[in-house]
Design a protein around this motif. Structure first.
Motif, mmCIF file in Angstrom:
data_model
loop_
_atom_site.group_PDB
_atom_site.id
_atom_site.type_symbol
_atom_site.label_atom_id
_atom_site.label_comp_id
_atom_site.label_asym_id
_atom_site.label_seq_id
_atom_site.Cartn_x
_atom_site.Cartn_y
_atom_site.Cartn_z
ATOM 1 N N THR A 123 0.831 -1.197 0.000
ATOM 2 C CA THR A 123 0.000 0.000 0.000
ATOM 3 C C THR A 123 0.865 1.245 0.000
ATOM 4 O OG1 THR A 123 -1.832 1.109 1.133
ATOM 5 C CG2 THR A 123 -0.163 0.077 2.527
ATOM 6 N N CYS A 124 0.242 2.363 -0.246
ATOM 7 C CA CYS A 124 0.978 3.633 -0.291
ATOM 8 C C CYS A 124 0.025 4.765 0.060
ATOM 9 C CB CYS A 124 1.571 3.860 -1.687
ATOM 10 S SG CYS A 124 2.570 5.363 -1.837
ATOM 11 N N LYS A 125 0.454 5.591 0.980
ATOM 12 C CA LYS A 125 -0.350 6.751 1.369
ATOM 13 C C LYS A 125 -0.375 7.761 0.228
ATOM 14 C CE LYS A 125 -0.888 10.093 5.117
ATOM 15 N NZ LYS A 125 -0.335 10.595 6.401
ATOM 16 N N PRO A 126 -1.543 8.365 -0.055
ATOM 17 C CA PRO A 126 -1.623 9.331 -1.152
ATOM 18 C C PRO A 126 -0.576 10.441 -1.016
ATOM 19 C CG PRO A 126 -3.812 8.819 -0.326
ATOM 20 C CD PRO A 126 -2.843 8.166 0.604
ATOM 21 N N GLY A 127 0.143 10.702 -2.103
ATOM 22 C CA GLY A 127 1.156 11.755 -2.106
ATOM 23 C C GLY A 127 2.522 11.322 -1.645
ATOM 24 N N ILE A 150 2.406 2.863 -5.102
ATOM 25 C CA ILE A 150 1.278 2.454 -5.935
ATOM 26 C C ILE A 150 0.076 3.336 -5.580
ATOM 27 C CG2 ILE A 150 2.045 0.065 -6.136
ATOM 28 C CD1 ILE A 150 -0.076 -0.682 -4.051
ATOM 29 N N HIS A 151 -0.884 3.362 -6.475
ATOM 30 C CA HIS A 151 -2.083 4.151 -6.217
ATOM 31 C C HIS A 151 -3.147 3.244 -5.637
ATOM 32 C CE1 HIS A 151 -5.089 7.166 -6.364
ATOM 33 N NE2 HIS A 151 -5.758 6.645 -7.394
ATOM 34 N N GLY A 152 -3.176 3.152 -4.309
ATOM 35 C CA GLY A 152 -4.155 2.307 -3.662
ATOM 36 C C GLY A 152 -3.527 1.218 -2.827
ATOM 37 N N THR A 153 -4.151 0.054 -2.825
ATOM 38 C CA THR A 153 -3.727 -1.063 -1.972
ATOM 39 C C THR A 153 -3.894 -2.375 -2.718
ATOM 40 O OG1 THR A 153 -4.377 0.116 0.051
ATOM 41 C CG2 THR A 153 -4.156 -2.267 0.205
ATOM 42 N N CYS A 154 -2.963 -3.276 -2.480
ATOM 43 C CA CYS A 154 -3.044 -4.636 -3.022
ATOM 44 C C CYS A 154 -2.908 -5.613 -1.857
ATOM 45 C CB CYS A 154 -1.952 -4.887 -4.060
ATOM 46 S SG CYS A 154 -1.895 -6.599 -4.675
#
Length: 609
Positions: A123-127, A150-154
């Motif tokens: 996952t990655c926090k926006p920005g 990444i844009h979002g979560t896997c």
């Protein structure tokens, strides 16, 4: 404060469980099967504000489940904290439980799933320029490291229940678990037509539903999931009452199923199962729904969160209402009003209200001889002797277990009716009266004919030579992906029942011929009811199990109904054929065929003896 002694003689037996053990206990409630994992993780994606979600699984979800979304991701700190029990971003205080507006809030899903699988969260926090990857195995943290943004979560779940072999052993077959997984995604996709959904099974796309907006979004989502033809069977519903709203689609009069499998109810976007609502649905249809049948519904209820308690069970599919009566009134009143706006709806005198099985209005008044010419009025020479039926696993009649039913004398017709029985007539257009020696017999014409057809269909199926009649106008049937997949593998088996179907696209079939004994009627609904029965089966099963359910349906649909007028010749023909049945006591559903009243009882009743 009193201190506890260290002497082992005084030590108690109560101890605090470790988080790992507690999580596995919670997993027993939250994670029932792969579909449960999909449900919980997709709910997290929706709560994260995603605009699209892709679900992939293999081997029925036993070996791999992967959920990818484009919602708001998490920081490293939050990603690690999310695996702690009861860690959640949804609520903070007890007061928040009184008005839950998110799908998740208990903080149990991630730690429970991670405790019984090999779990990888990316996952990655926006920005943020750096993402995070957390790897858990059996509830233990294996690795936490930086990852490309990444844009979002896997979320990737592998080897579900690898460390709890008893749980894994009780999973059903791959096909059954796949069906449950598809159903879980279908429910979530229906709840949020504004979100794009994709479901991929073993590399094959089963669902690809684009996001939508506006008044037609929900309609288009239903069409995408259940076929374009499904909309033609539905009527729009929209009703407000007591500060609440119900909207969506319900089946038109005469369109129904044998089970509630096609009933989808959502409260504030959450799929629920609730007895109050199910009862309200049937109440809304009133006499338009035959007994034992269920309408198709796609209902969305909008209720102030403080008036509904969703914190009832770990699965969050059960709810409690502050005022259940007002919710019942909302649903039943909305359905009743919607049906009254449909042409032919709301009329308690129409054919749907009177028939045991719905018939088209233009066939209701046809002479009964036209309907019966191929069923119980055909020559008896080709009909089997009882022994031929007794040796088959199908056709086992069982007496009713209704303790409140009146005491009745059930007679075997080989000995109860002599060859000199005399038809007296028909009463209430439903029951046949016979005089036979010193007794009077009253037959339920529908259950009697249903038993005759049941045993005929059974014999034809066992012999593998069911007679079929070609339809003048073939019927197009569009199915869900699950039902279509099953039907493709079973076309030859359906031929043994007398149904000749052929593929006409990915999920569409053409029905070209039907069993001769079935006669006229809505043949498409028969196929749909048979497939509904398949959806309720668990584990491995032979087609004989499906055939038995199919024959039950066909016998009921093909039999004469309450309200059909029979002449003397037809009554005699039906009784003669009933005498040849192996089990003439009841219909296939267990209802009695006959009541016997002795002459002496009549004389005593009139004080003549």
């Amino acid at each position: 404060m009193e201190t506890l002694p260290n002497d082992k003689r005084f030590l108690g037996v109560i101890r605090t469980l470790s988080d790992r053990v507690a999580n596995q206990i919670a997993a027993g409630e939250v994670v029932e099967r792969p579909a449960s994992v999909i449900k919980e993780l997709v709910e997290n994606s929706l709560d994260a504000g995603c605009g699209s979600v892709t679900v992939s699984f293999r081997n029925g979800g036993k070996s791999l489940i992967e959920i990818v979304d484009d919602g708001d991701g998490m920081s490293r700190h939050d990603a690690l904290l999310a695996f702690d029990r009861h860690a959640t971003s949804k609520i903070e205080s007890v007061d928040d439980l009184k008005s839950v507006s998110t799908l998740g809030f208990r903080g149990e899903a991630l730690p429970s799933i991670a405790s019984v699988s090999r779990f990888r969260l990316t996952t990655c926090k926006p920005g943020s320029s750096t993402g995070v990857e957390v790897v858990m195995e059996g509830g233990k943290l294996k690795e936490a490291k930086d990852a490309p943004p990444i844009h979002g979560t896997c979320a990737t779940v592998r080897d579900l229940f690898f460390n709890t072999p008893a749980r894994r052993k009780f999973l059903r077959s791959e096909s059954v678990e796949s069906a449950h997984a598809q159903e879980a995604v279908t429910r979530q996709a229906l709840s949020r037509p504004d979100v794009a959904f994709k479901l991929i099974k073993d590399g094959k796309t089963l669902i690809d539903a684009p996001s939508g907006a506006g008044d037609d979004a929900f309609k288009n989502r239903v069409s995408a999931l259940f076929g374009r033809g499904s909309i033609d069977e539905l009527a729009k519903i929209e009703h407000k009452s007591a500060g609440m709203l119900v909207d969506g689609f319900i089946s038109r009069p005469g369109v129904n199923r044998a089970s509630r499998e096609a009933q989808y109810v959502f409260i504030n976007g959450r799929f629920v199962r609730d007895r109050i609502i199910y009862s309200a649905i049937l109440d809304g249809y009133r006499s338009l729904m035959p007994k034992g049948r269920h309408p198709l519904v796609f209902l969305r209820l909008t209720i102030p969160p403080e008036r509904v308690d969703v914190n009832v069970s770990p699965t969050k599919t059960e709810v409690r209402f502050v005022d259940g009566r007002s919710v019942r009134s909302l649903v039943s009143g909305g359905i009743f009003r919607a049906l009254n706006m449909v042409e032919g709806g709301g009329d308690s005198n129409n054919s749907f209200a009177q028939a045991d099985v719905p018939l088209k209005a233009d066939t209701w008044e046809k002479p009964v001889t036209q309907t019966l010419s191929r069923s119980f009025a055909e020559p008896l020479a080709s009909y089997a002797e009882p022994a031929a039926i007794e040796q088959t696993p199908l056709g086992k009649g069982e007496p009713t277990d209704n303790a409140d039913a009146p005491q009745q004398t059930l007679s075997h017709f080989d000995s109860a009716i002599s060859g000199n029985f005399m038809p007296v007539g028909q009463v209430f257009k439903s029951f046949l009266v016979l005089e036979d020696g010193d007794r009077m017999l009253i037959l339920d014409q529908h259950t009697a004919h249903e038993r005759v057809l049941y045993e005929r269909f059974t014999l034809k199926y066992r012999e593998g030579n069911a007679d079929a009649q070609e339809l003048l106008f073939p019927v197009e049937i569009e199915l869900s992906g699950r039902d279509a997949g099953f039907l493709k593998k079973s076309l030859n088996d359906f031929k043994k029942l007398g149904f000749y179907l052929e593929e006409f696209g990915s999920d569409t079939f053409i029905l070209r011929a039907v069993p001769l004994l079935l006669g006229e009627g809505d043949h498409k609904s028969v196929i749909l009811d048979i497939l509904d029965g398949v959806a309720r089966l668990e584990g491995g099963f032979s087609f004989d199990v499906i055939a038995e359910n199919a024959i039950n349906i066909m016998a009921c649909r093909g039999a004469v109904k309450a309200g059909d007028v029979l002449n003397k010749e037809e009554i005699e023909s039906l009784v003669v054929q009933l005498k040849k049945c192996a089990l003439p006591y009841t219909c296939p559903h267990g209802r009695p065929v006959t009541l016997t009243i002795d002459k002496d009882d009549l004389l005593k009743g009139f004080l003549r003896k």
